[in-house]
Scaffold this active site. Sequence first.
Site, PDB file in Angstrom:
ATOM      1  N   SER A  43       1.228  -0.919  -0.002  1.00  0.00           N
ATOM      2  CA  SER A  43       0.138   0.030  -0.457  1.00  0.00           C
ATOM      3  C   SER A  43       0.937   1.694  -0.158  1.00  0.00           C
ATOM      4  O   SER A  43       1.288   1.171  -1.191  1.00  0.00           O
ATOM      5  CB  SER A  43      -0.709  -0.149   1.544  1.00  0.00           C
ATOM      6  OG  SER A  43      -1.989   0.817   0.315  1.00  0.00           O
ATOM      7  N   ASP A  61      -5.810  -3.395  -2.473  1.00  0.00           N
ATOM      8  CA  ASP A  61      -4.344  -3.256  -0.976  1.00  0.00           C
ATOM      9  C   ASP A  61      -3.502  -4.248  -0.897  1.00  0.00           C
ATOM     10  O   ASP A  61      -4.822  -5.053  -0.294  1.00  0.00           O
ATOM     11  CB  ASP A  61      -5.246  -1.966  -0.279  1.00  0.00           C
ATOM     12  CG  ASP A  61      -4.631  -1.495   0.457  1.00  0.00           C
ATOM     13  OD1 ASP A  61      -3.534  -1.870   0.925  1.00  0.00           O
ATOM     14  OD2 ASP A  61      -4.187  -0.364   0.270  1.00  0.00           O
TER      15      ASP A  61
END
Length: 315
Positions: free
Chosen positions: A46, A161
């Site tokens: 991320s 993510d």
Amino acid sequence: MDSKAKRVPKIGLALASGGARGSAITGVLKVLAREGIPICAVAGSSIGSLIGAAYAVGIPVEDVEKEWLEADVTMLFRSFLPTFPRSGFSSGAELRKYLTRLLGDGSIEQLSMPYAAVACDIDTGEAVVLREGAVVDAVRASTAIPGVFHPVRRGNRLLVDGGLVAPLPVETCRSLGAEIVIAVDISPKPVPTTQTSRNVWERIGEHLHEGLSQRSWIPSSLAELLDNAFRERPETARPLPGLYSILNQSISILTQEILRQQLILHPPELLIQPDLSLSTMSYLRAADGIAAGEAAAEAALPALRSLLDRKAEVS
């Protein structure tokens, strides 16, 4: 004269997910650069994948810090620019433009050091380690927050993510050849969702007591009675948290449990955990995060130097 010299072990960075809390990673990098600590590999999830990519591309940490400090509401809105919300609030097109401006259009294979971004296959829940292809595409996939950005297509996979399955990719960093892994954990931790109402009612009682006791026409005994009534309101009257607080807390609890188990299986040689009060969306408080990262890295320097001394080999 002894011709033998100590060999500096290969040092890798494992950079965690955590949204705006990623500004603290920049603070850590500032200290490592200042101390001349050589980094040979980077893996991130991320926001960690984005900062790690900037490092691997060769962007000076001062420029990365400037990007954080110059973030404003307009830039953030453009990055999260809403589109037709079929698969997410935003298609991520504006975010990709920003990433291209920042990172260029090169490939991971062209980088001067091993780099990996970790994403999650939304169909299987598997961690997908991205080590080839465009740097921007890897970062875009690793930062595709479910419900916020559309998933990224990668062959037959739909990627989101990486923080969902690998909030701190220590194992991935070691697979890049790192002999020493410095892990920077910025993942959010559970915090009280609401303050106990007793504190609120006590303040109300104090104001009542101060205000009523100054009114000559109100008996002091009545003012005292009202004051005590508010002060003694039971703890069970604590208000329920809001929806956002509940969802945010739930994510933090899940993330911390995943992280705890992964650190047991794959502990880093050095774990740096900045003391952060920022939420994952506190993009306008980057200066606080950077300062927290610097403080945590400076506190870890003695342990890092000792570790390097122990790990160094005589060649």
